[in-house]
Design an enzyme around this catalytic site. Structure first.
Site, PDB file in Angstrom:
ATOM      1  N   LYS A 148     -10.206   0.988  -1.993  1.00  0.00           N
ATOM      2  CA  LYS A 148     -10.274   0.628  -0.575  1.00  0.00           C
ATOM      3  C   LYS A 148     -11.642   1.009  -0.007  1.00  0.00           C
ATOM      4  O   LYS A 148     -12.093   2.147  -0.150  1.00  0.00           O
ATOM      5  CB  LYS A 148      -9.147   1.333   0.185  1.00  0.00           C
ATOM      6  CG  LYS A 148      -9.002   0.914   1.641  1.00  0.00           C
ATOM      7  CD  LYS A 148      -7.767   1.591   2.250  1.00  0.00           C
ATOM      8  CE  LYS A 148      -7.536   1.169   3.700  1.00  0.00           C
ATOM      9  NZ  LYS A 148      -6.323   1.822   4.251  1.00  0.00           N
ATOM     10  N   CYS A 202      -5.105  -3.186   3.264  1.00  0.00           N
ATOM     11  CA  CYS A 202      -4.773  -2.916   4.665  1.00  0.00           C
ATOM     12  C   CYS A 202      -5.978  -3.052   5.610  1.00  0.00           C
ATOM     13  O   CYS A 202      -6.399  -4.149   5.923  1.00  0.00           O
ATOM     14  CB  CYS A 202      -4.120  -1.543   4.773  1.00  0.00           C
ATOM     15  SG  CYS A 202      -3.181  -1.278   6.306  1.00  0.00           S
ATOM     16  N   GLU A 241       0.843  -1.191   0.000  1.00  0.00           N
ATOM     17  CA  GLU A 241       0.000   0.000   0.000  1.00  0.00           C
ATOM     18  C   GLU A 241       0.885   1.251   0.000  1.00  0.00           C
ATOM     19  O   GLU A 241       1.895   1.312   0.705  1.00  0.00           O
ATOM     20  CB  GLU A 241      -0.893  -0.005   1.245  1.00  0.00           C
ATOM     21  CG  GLU A 241      -1.825   1.202   1.340  1.00  0.00           C
ATOM     22  CD  GLU A 241      -2.666   1.201   2.617  1.00  0.00           C
ATOM     23  OE1 GLU A 241      -3.730   1.831   2.619  1.00  0.00           O
ATOM     24  OE2 GLU A 241      -2.237   0.570   3.613  1.00  0.00           O
TER      25      GLU A 241
END
Length: 537
Positions: A336, A370, A260
């Protein structure tokens, strides 16, 4: 650009002829007649490969199957092909014999020859043959023939003291020289009529009497643990990216995954600006980086999960985006879903609204970024869509932040009967605000049962050290786990009592259906709510 490796068809002959004429223009422009190609396709269709670029065949590899003991090492091209009639082909042969490989000159920078060789190797393994043999020209030998014997020339090519366009390529594709052939191809003045008898050994070959059921679908992953460092410009940054792509390609990896925000070193030039402005400046690099990743995926024949980067969409909002750059030239995008408080506070980021698994040439994969992996609903939806490998680029500054990602990723592998690969950044970046320190230990996790490592960790990097993690995962073991595992999590879910579902509404439909006055808040815009719910009866 769209690239596809496939079996040659009779309808491809026009493109094939045009490519052969271009390839052999320097030696008369000769080519195989249509009758010869038709015969090959009739007797051994699975052995003829081509590469199609944007609908045009620009490269090909032709082969027959032979019982090699009938010829031995002292043969000519004319003999092995049965006087160019291919009557030497034998459906019970124990070797694949390559009779032709060529790539259109305009496409040679795409490394298409490697794809053709990989296709041959895969066929050799599928047919359980001993290996691949071919007579290889040594076209640069004429430049050194007065001072070097063929054996000395080959030795210097092996040692990279001399470059030979054919032999160097063959050696780089794991072939070895079994013998030097004299008079192999009469009239080949460049090679002085010498050729190398090249062999690739199939290490998976098993004599029929000793054959046992074996696993298939072994996928090789290359996980990059990326060292944060400053770069003088975008070109230097991309050079570092290509270094890692080249490294994993040398190991014939099927996937490479980056972390990321691996491109945040490029934000150093904007460190004097407020963080929300600086991150949007960084987003200007996202498209050129993504385009370069797509080029590298093609050139190095590896699917790239391109970490994540900031993206300012046409709606003016800032997203955290990961790209899947397939080696056929296509790409996909994942935004995300769950934005951390830090990303909201420092950058004003918002979350995406689409959850789906992606098809690849190595099965279905999922991407979560993440914080997303800490929400089990997302990976469960992906598993229900058929995901077999989950890729999780992450960025954590402290060890406790890393531990959240790691332990949740391990849980996702167990509960969804899939592999999970996590890739993080390490080191310091003092000239970029909010990116000062990084902690990571990248890893590949497995389900936890007898088919897998006892600690459910296939491989892991050294903590806080830049490195490449290479790991093989076997997709057939997931099927075995699902059907015969000690526990069968996906089968044993009580869907009569609960379920995890995906709201398949488009973004605008979500806006209309939700009551903004009840749902909206500065950190949880209804447009950005992850479209998943848990429903209990």
């Amino acid at each position: 650009m769209h690239i596809q490796t496939r079996n040659l068809q009779k309808a491809d002959y026009h493109d094939l002829k045009e490519t052969m004429i271009e390839v052999y223009s320097g030696i008369g422009g000769d080519y195989w007649p249509k009758s010869s190609i038709t015969k090959l396709l009739n007797i051994f269709p699975e052995g003829q490969f081509c590469v199609e670029v944007d609908g045009k065949v620009v490269a090909s590899a032709l082969a027959i199957r032979v019982k090699y003991d009938e010829f031995g090492d002292n043969h000519t091209y004319y003999e092995i092909t049965g006087g160019y009639t291919f009557k030497t082909h034998n459906d019970e042969g124990d070797y694949l014999y390559g009779i032709e490989v060529f790539v259109h000159p305009d496409y040679r920078d795409l490394r298409l020859g490697r794809r053709l060789y990989d296709a041959r190797k895969e066929l050799c393994e599928q047919l359980n043959l001993k290996g691949i043999l071919a007579g290889g020209r040594i076209p640069n030998y004429n430049k050194f023939a007065d001072e070097l014997s063929p054996r000395e020339y080959i030795t210097k090519v092996k040692q990279k003291e001399i470059y030979d366009p054919t032999l160097t390529f063959q050696l780089s594709n794991d072939f070895h020289v079994r013998k030097v052939l004299r008079g192999y191809l009469p009239g080949d003045s460049e090679s002085k009529e010498y050729a190398t008898l090249l062999e690739w050994i199939n290490i998976y070959y098993v004599k029929e009497a000793d054959k046992k059921p074996h696993t298939d679908s072994i996928i090789r992953l290359g996980v990059i643990q990326w060292q944060m460092r400053l770069f003088k410009n975008l070109g230097a940054f991309l050079d570092q990216v290509e270094f890692f792509v080249n490294a994993v390609s040398d190991y014939r990896a099927d996937f490479m995954v980056l972390p990321e925000f691996f491109n945040t070193p490029l934000m150093a030039d904007f460190n004097d600006l407020p963080e929300p402005v600086a991150i949007r400046k960084l987003a200007d690099f996202t498209e050129p980086v993504r385009e370069k990743l797509c080029e590298l995926a093609i050139s190095y024949n590896v699917n790239i999960v391109g970490g994540s980067m900031p993206l300012v969409d046409e709606d003016g909002k800032l997203y955290n985006v990961a790209y899947l750059c397939r080696r056929d030239g296509s790409y996909e995008e994942y935004r995300k879903i769950h934005i951390t408080p830090n990303e909201v506070r420092h950058y004003g980021m918002v979350g995406g609204y689409e959850i789906r698994a992606f098809d690849t040439d190595c099965g279905k994969i999922g991407m979560l970024i993440c914080y997303d992996v800490e929400f089990p609903e997302l990976s469960r939806i992906l598993a229900q869509q058929g995901m077999q490998i989950l890729f999780v680029p992450f960025l954590t500054d402290t060890q406790n932040g890393y531990s959240r990602v790691r332990h949740c990723a391990q849980a996702r592998a167990i509960e969804n009967e899939c592999y999970v690969a996590i890739s993080g950044c390490v080191g310091n970046l003092p000239r970029v605000q909010n990116m000062d320190i990084n902690y990571a230990q990248s890893a590949v996790f497995t389900p936890s049962d007898f088919q897998f490592p006892t600690n459910a960790v296939k491989a892991e990097a050294t903590a806080n050290t830049e490195m490449v993690l290479i790991a093989d995962v076997d997709l057939s073991l997931l099927k075995e786990l699902h059907e015969h595992g000690s526990v069968q999590v996906m089968k044993d879910r009580r869907t009569d009592l609960y379920d995890v579902t995906l709201k398949k509404a488009a973004k605008k439909a979500l806006n209309r259906s939700l009551d903004r006055s009840k749902k909206a808040s500065p950190d949880n815009d209804p447009e950005q709510v992850a479209p998943v719910i848990v429903v209990a009866d």
